[in-house]
Design an enzyme around this catalytic site. Structure first.
Site, mmCIF file in Angstrom:
data_model
loop_
_atom_site.group_PDB
_atom_site.id
_atom_site.type_symbol
_atom_site.label_atom_id
_atom_site.label_comp_id
_atom_site.label_asym_id
_atom_site.label_seq_id
_atom_site.Cartn_x
_atom_site.Cartn_y
_atom_site.Cartn_z
ATOM 1 N N GLU A 161 0.769 -1.425 -0.176
ATOM 2 C CA GLU A 161 0.032 0.092 0.143
ATOM 3 C C GLU A 161 0.923 1.182 0.029
ATOM 4 O O GLU A 161 2.083 1.203 0.374
ATOM 5 C CB GLU A 161 -1.110 0.093 1.105
ATOM 6 C CG GLU A 161 -0.255 -0.382 2.569
ATOM 7 C CD GLU A 161 0.987 0.266 2.769
ATOM 8 O OE1 GLU A 161 1.035 1.636 2.953
ATOM 9 O OE2 GLU A 161 1.909 -0.264 3.278
ATOM 10 N N GLU A 303 4.660 0.010 0.877
ATOM 11 C CA GLU A 303 4.513 0.069 -0.687
ATOM 12 C C GLU A 303 4.893 -1.420 -1.305
ATOM 13 O O GLU A 303 5.068 -1.391 -2.464
ATOM 14 C CB GLU A 303 5.319 0.953 -1.390
ATOM 15 C CG GLU A 303 6.941 0.814 -1.476
ATOM 16 C CD GLU A 303 7.518 1.939 -1.920
ATOM 17 O OE1 GLU A 303 8.636 1.681 -2.831
ATOM 18 O OE2 GLU A 303 7.044 3.069 -1.851
#
Length: 337
Positions: A161, A303
């Site tokens: 994310e 991420e």
């Protein structure tokens, strides 16, 4: 619950114990002392159970990164301003982010999904982040992504994310779902100092007071989560329904997975934890899911970077299962028999 989500939940079952046991027997027959490859063997056994296939072979992998903005960022809980979310989205598209590099190294495809960049959720410290309808819509979008990947032949889904403020949302989610104090789930996120950490704990405490929380995981997700967390929750559920391996990145991805496991406990059977984040809530969430991280490298980028980094380990485990000689095929004496 929506009819669509109910159908997905109805497709989720436990890992296949017979396939796992057969993979174990195959690994025991390889030209090595039994169990000598340690957790590498365990990974292959788990994947066999997840795939319901004792010989799953090498699997195609995809890294999915969901990006979103959070209203709680207005509380000053991050060391970075909210516009960084959009800037990083552009960096992903240009292939310059860490996860882009690591996905390329692992030979995995990368899919970045805009789940609300520039249109943040409401501030959880003042009330629900989103409505139940919004939460379900993003969960269903995550299920659809899993289905698309499965149709494209992807057997391993690594989830990550990006979103300024989302460690605060994840800390609030985990505090509520695990019934622990905010101080137990709040960490430094993007690198806030001691005063910033104390403020973050206070914001999460306000969020828990500002929302009337029931035992319904969707309601908790809607109150305290984010659009990308809801999408990742759906992605984990859809992947579990499709017998895809779900490789979790760090704290935020694991918080989303925790919601998925509350909706379907068997979904946790499909998950592997890539690494252990320094965020204190991460270990608590992993323990609740019954997962032991593969790596402990002090990673706290998010991420999907840790999940991408773990993919070569998973691939190596499956290569051992499918390509390593057995005592019989190599004509080597098996001293263990």
């Amino acid at each position: 619950m929506s009819a669509s989500l109910d159908r997905t939940l109805g497709r989720i079952g436990p890992a296949d114990a017979d396939a796992r046991a057969a993979a174990t027997l195959e690994l025991d027959a390889k030209t090595k002392p039994r169990g000598s490859l340690g957790r590498l063997e365990e990974i292959a056994q788990r994947v066999a159970g997840i795939r319901h296939d004792a010989s799953p072979g090498r699997l195609r992998a995809a890294v999915v990164v969901a990006a979103a903005d959070h209203g709680v960022a207005r509380e000053g809980v991050s060391a970075y301003p909210q516009e960084v979310t959009r800037q990083m989205l552009a960096n992903f598209e240009e292939g310059g982010a860490a996860v882009c590099v690591l996905a390329r190294c692992a030979g995995a495809s990368l899919r970045v999904i805009d789940a609300g960049v520039g249109t943040p959720t409401r501030n959880i410290a003042e009330g629900p982040a989103m409505s139940r309808v919004e939460a379900l819509r993003w969960v269903e979008k995550g299920v659809a992504v899993a289905d698309e990947l499965a149709a494209d032949g992807v057997g391993v889904v690594a989830v990550g994310e990006m979103g300024i403020g989302n460690t605060t949302a994840a800390a609030a989610l985990c505090a509520a779902l695990l019934d622990v104090e905010p101080a137990a789930t709040c960490g430094r996120g993007t690198g806030v100092d001691d005063a910033g950490l104390a403020h973050k704990v206070e914001v999460v405490s306000r969020a828990l007071r500002a929302n009337e929380l029931s035992g319904d995981p969707v309601e908790v997700l809607a109150a305290l989560g984010g659009f990308e967390l809801a999408l990742l929750c759906g992605l984990a559920l859809g992947a579990a329904a499709n017998h895809q391996v779900v490789v979790l990145d760090g704290f935020i991805a694991t918080a989303a997975a925790l919601v998925a496991a509350r909706l379907s406990p068997d979904a946790a059977d499909s998950m592997l934890a890539a690494h252990l984040s320094p965020e204190p809530g991460h270990r608590l969430a992993l323990d609740a899911l019954g997962l032991e991280p593969l790596l402990d490298l002090g990673l706290r980028l998010g991420e999907g970077s840790g999940a991408a980094l773990a993919l070569p380990l998973l691939d190596a485990s499956l290569a051992i299962l499918s390509e390593m000689a057995t005592f019989e095929s190599a004509g080597v004496t098996d001293a263990g028999r």
